[in-house]
Scaffold this motif. Structure first.
Motif, PDB file in Angstrom:
ATOM      1  N   THR A 180       0.819  -1.216   0.000  1.00 54.04           N
ATOM      2  CA  THR A 180       0.000   0.000   0.000  1.00 54.04           C
ATOM      3  C   THR A 180       0.851   1.263   0.000  1.00 54.04           C
ATOM      4  OG1 THR A 180      -1.884  -1.064   1.067  1.00 54.04           O
ATOM      5  CG2 THR A 180      -1.704   1.322   1.277  1.00 54.04           C
ATOM      6  N   THR A 181       1.777   1.365   0.934  1.00 56.59           N
ATOM      7  CA  THR A 181       2.568   2.596   1.042  1.00 56.59           C
ATOM      8  C   THR A 181       3.397   2.877  -0.206  1.00 56.59           C
ATOM      9  OG1 THR A 181       2.636   2.429   3.446  1.00 56.59           O
ATOM     10  CG2 THR A 181       4.327   3.783   2.386  1.00 56.59           C
ATOM     11  N   PRO A 182       4.218   1.947  -0.695  1.00 52.79           N
ATOM     12  CA  PRO A 182       4.975   2.256  -1.927  1.00 52.79           C
ATOM     13  C   PRO A 182       4.074   2.442  -3.145  1.00 52.79           C
ATOM     14  CG  PRO A 182       5.249  -0.049  -1.341  1.00 52.79           C
ATOM     15  CD  PRO A 182       4.561   0.594  -0.193  1.00 52.79           C
ATOM     16  N   MET A 183       2.932   1.760  -3.171  1.00 52.49           N
ATOM     17  CA  MET A 183       2.044   1.870  -4.333  1.00 52.49           C
ATOM     18  C   MET A 183       1.410   3.254  -4.439  1.00 52.49           C
ATOM     19  SD  MET A 183      -1.268  -0.442  -5.336  1.00 52.49           S
ATOM     20  CE  MET A 183      -2.329   0.422  -4.184  1.00 52.49           C
ATOM     21  N   VAL A 184       0.896   3.784  -3.305  1.00 56.91           N
ATOM     22  CA  VAL A 184       0.242   5.093  -3.365  1.00 56.91           C
ATOM     23  C   VAL A 184       1.263   6.212  -3.610  1.00 56.91           C
ATOM     24  CG1 VAL A 184      -1.697   4.355  -1.940  1.00 56.91           C
ATOM     25  CG2 VAL A 184       0.326   5.345  -0.841  1.00 56.91           C
ATOM     26  N   TYR A 229       0.032   7.589  -6.995  1.00 51.51           N
ATOM     27  CA  TYR A 229      -0.770   8.776  -6.700  1.00 51.51           C
ATOM     28  C   TYR A 229       0.036   9.914  -6.084  1.00 51.51           C
ATOM     29  CZ  TYR A 229      -4.138   4.931  -6.976  1.00 51.51           C
ATOM     30  OH  TYR A 229      -4.843   3.828  -7.377  1.00 51.51           O
ATOM     31  N   ASN A 230       1.300   9.678  -5.838  1.00 45.23           N
ATOM     32  CA  ASN A 230       2.176  10.703  -5.264  1.00 45.23           C
ATOM     33  C   ASN A 230       1.627  11.249  -3.934  1.00 45.23           C
ATOM     34  OD1 ASN A 230       4.506  12.292  -5.250  1.00 45.23           O
ATOM     35  ND2 ASN A 230       3.502  13.992  -6.324  1.00 45.23           N
ATOM     36  N   TRP A 231       1.198  10.319  -3.081  1.00 48.53           N
ATOM     37  CA  TRP A 231       0.650  10.737  -1.788  1.00 48.53           C
ATOM     38  C   TRP A 231       1.783  11.162  -0.852  1.00 48.53           C
ATOM     39  CZ3 TRP A 231      -3.909   7.382   0.410  1.00 48.53           C
ATOM     40  CH2 TRP A 231      -5.015   7.494  -0.443  1.00 48.53           C
ATOM     41  N   SER A 232       1.421  12.049   0.071  1.00 51.56           N
ATOM     42  CA  SER A 232       2.358  12.470   1.104  1.00 51.56           C
ATOM     43  C   SER A 232       2.265  11.537   2.307  1.00 51.56           C
ATOM     44  CB  SER A 232       2.056  13.908   1.539  1.00 51.56           C
ATOM     45  OG  SER A 232       0.778  13.977   2.153  1.00 51.56           O
ATOM     46  N   ALA A 233       3.204  11.678   3.222  1.00 48.59           N
ATOM     47  CA  ALA A 233       3.192  10.844   4.431  1.00 48.59           C
ATOM     48  C   ALA A 233       1.951  11.096   5.267  1.00 48.59           C
ATOM     49  CB  ALA A 233       4.455  11.110   5.243  1.00 48.59           C
ATOM     50  N   THR A 234       1.486  12.326   5.284  1.00 51.88           N
ATOM     51  CA  THR A 234       0.282  12.655   6.066  1.00 51.88           C
ATOM     52  C   THR A 234      -0.936  11.948   5.500  1.00 51.88           C
ATOM     53  OG1 THR A 234       1.202  14.829   6.602  1.00 51.88           O
ATOM     54  CG2 THR A 234      -1.170  14.527   6.901  1.00 51.88           C
ATOM     55  N   ILE A 252      -0.978   9.186   3.774  1.00 52.26           N
ATOM     56  CA  ILE A 252      -0.854   7.739   4.029  1.00 52.26           C
ATOM     57  C   ILE A 252      -1.212   7.420   5.475  1.00 52.26           C
ATOM     58  CG2 ILE A 252       0.770   5.814   4.110  1.00 52.26           C
ATOM     59  CD1 ILE A 252       2.341   7.208   1.856  1.00 52.26           C
ATOM     60  N   ASN A 253      -0.710   8.221   6.397  1.00 51.02           N
ATOM     61  CA  ASN A 253      -1.032   7.999   7.811  1.00 51.02           C
ATOM     62  C   ASN A 253      -2.530   8.157   8.068  1.00 51.02           C
ATOM     63  OD1 ASN A 253       1.657   7.551   8.431  1.00 51.02           O
ATOM     64  ND2 ASN A 253       2.042   9.708   8.930  1.00 51.02           N
ATOM     65  N   GLY A 295      -7.773   1.672  10.518  1.00 49.06           N
ATOM     66  CA  GLY A 295      -7.710   1.107  11.864  1.00 49.06           C
ATOM     67  C   GLY A 295      -8.975   1.352  12.652  1.00 49.06           C
ATOM     68  N   PHE A 296      -9.551   2.541  12.489  1.00 46.89           N
ATOM     69  CA  PHE A 296     -10.810   2.839  13.178  1.00 46.89           C
ATOM     70  C   PHE A 296     -11.937   1.943  12.674  1.00 46.89           C
ATOM     71  CE2 PHE A 296     -14.817   5.236  13.359  1.00 46.89           C
ATOM     72  CZ  PHE A 296     -14.921   5.422  14.732  1.00 46.89           C
ATOM     73  N   ILE A 297     -11.991   1.721  11.364  1.00 52.12           N
ATOM     74  CA  ILE A 297     -13.011   0.828  10.796  1.00 52.12           C
ATOM     75  C   ILE A 297     -12.832  -0.598  11.318  1.00 52.12           C
ATOM     76  CG2 ILE A 297     -13.797  -0.240   8.651  1.00 52.12           C
ATOM     77  CD1 ILE A 297     -13.261   2.414   7.252  1.00 52.12           C
ATOM     78  N   SER A 298     -11.597  -1.058  11.424  1.00 46.37           N
ATOM     79  CA  SER A 298     -11.338  -2.401  11.959  1.00 46.37           C
ATOM     80  C   SER A 298     -11.788  -2.508  13.413  1.00 46.37           C
ATOM     81  CB  SER A 298      -9.848  -2.733  11.852  1.00 46.37           C
ATOM     82  OG  SER A 298      -9.444  -2.785  10.513  1.00 46.37           O
ATOM     83  N   LEU A 299     -11.543  -1.452  14.186  1.00 44.96           N
ATOM     84  CA  LEU A 299     -11.953  -1.446  15.589  1.00 44.96           C
ATOM     85  C   LEU A 299     -13.467  -1.505  15.719  1.00 44.96           C
ATOM     86  CD1 LEU A 299     -11.203  -1.174  18.587  1.00 44.96           C
ATOM     87  CD2 LEU A 299     -11.261   1.319  18.283  1.00 44.96           C
TER      88      LEU A 299
END
Length: 308
Positions: free
Chosen positions: A101-105, A109-114, A116-117, A124-128
């Motif tokens: 996921t991280t290297p792909m986006v 899509y040139n996503w920033s670290a923010t 991705i986080n 994580g919230f959806i999983s919870l």
């Protein structure tokens, strides 16, 4: 001589009186002494009987123990194998999602670290929420139904993340995000429920050993998958159809396997056709009455299951 005889008679008379006084002083006469001796004899006999009874109980226990060890019960082989397979596939697909996921986006899509986080925080919230919701949904829904739902949600998520070769150069960002979140929703449902189903399928014996087996299988899949997923992504020039195509195939086969063997994904008591504690004790009429047959139901060990 006459005086000597008188002295002897008086002496005998005194001895007789002393003996009579001794008998009067002591409440136990000869009959009572005999009665006490008889009582002691009976007590010794009773103690011997208790010891013999204890030995007989020990013998019965040894007999029933050997019976319990030698008794064979049917094994729910299909249920065990399906649960192991489903658990391994779930861990494989989740490991693929985590790895690429991280290297792909960043690449597509040139996503920033923010960004991705934020994506992982929402996932994580959806999983919870999904995990907590299981506590209430399971009160009204069978585990088998929840297992099918969890696998189905994960399957839909992986399909959405597949690009179409020769038609799409880049997977649409909205489709990727939807599929990613669905995968994170389906994994905790499938993971939790498959462990519950597996525990019921095993029966009451060797739960710890078999839980270790299924956990080790999932851990092995999660350890090996990142290397496979990374190589597959690079082999198709950062297209997603290969990685998520394999995941979709694994989840689809898991879904089919659960549906086909749904009659075997039941508690062990239902598998052997008994439903009460008393039925467990009367599975075999030849079993000793002091042994509960439930003590040796289910699988014995992974070694016996795989190699016998």
């Amino acid at each position: 001589m006459s005086e000597v005889r008188k002295i002897c008679r008086s002496t005998n008379t005194l001895e007789t009186e002393e003996s009579n006084s001794d008998e009067e002083d002591h409440p136990f006469n000869n009959e009572e002494i005999l009665r006490v001796q008889d009582t002691n004899a009976h007590s010794v006999h009773d103690d011997t009987g208790i010891l013999n009874c204890g030995r007989s109980l020990d013998a019965d226990t040894d007999e029933t123990s050997s019976y319990s060890e030698n008794k064979e019960f049917p094994v729910n082989t299909r249920g065990v194998l399906v649960c192991l397979y489903v658990n391994t596939c779930l861990f494989y697909c989740f490991a693929v999602q985590e790895t690429i996921t991280t290297p792909m986006v960043i690449k597509l899509y040139n996503w920033s670290a923010t960004e991705i986080n934020l994506l992982f925080a929402i996932a994580g919230f959806i999983s919870l929420v999904a995990s907590i919701s299981l506590r209430y949904i399971s009160r009204h829904t069978q585990d088998r139904t929840l297992l099918i739902a969890g696998i189905g949600i994960g399957l839909l998520g992986t399909i959405l993340q597949m690009d179409i070769p020769h038609l799409e150069k880049v997977l649409p960002e909205s489709r990727f995000t939807s599929g990613f979140l669905l995968t994170y929703m389906g994994f905790p449902i499938g993971r939790i429920v498959v462990m519950s189903v597996f525990s019921n399928v095993l029966g009451p014996s060797n739960q710890g050993t078999w839980m270790g087996v299924i956990t080790a299988a999932g851990a092995m899949a999660r350890a090996i998958t990142p290397f496979i997923a990374w190589q597959a992504m690079q082999a198709v020039n950062w297209n997603t159809w290969l990685d998520f195509g394999v995941c979709s195939l694994l989840l689809f086969s898991s879904l089919v396997g659960v549906i086909v063997t749904i009659g075997f994904l039941v508690p062990y008591s239902e598998f052997v056709g008994v439903h009460t504690e008393s039925d467990y004790e009367s599975v075999d009429s030849n079993a000793p009455s002091t042994v509960s047959s439930r003590q040796n139901t289910g699988l014995t060990s992974p070694q016996e299951f795989l190699f016998t």
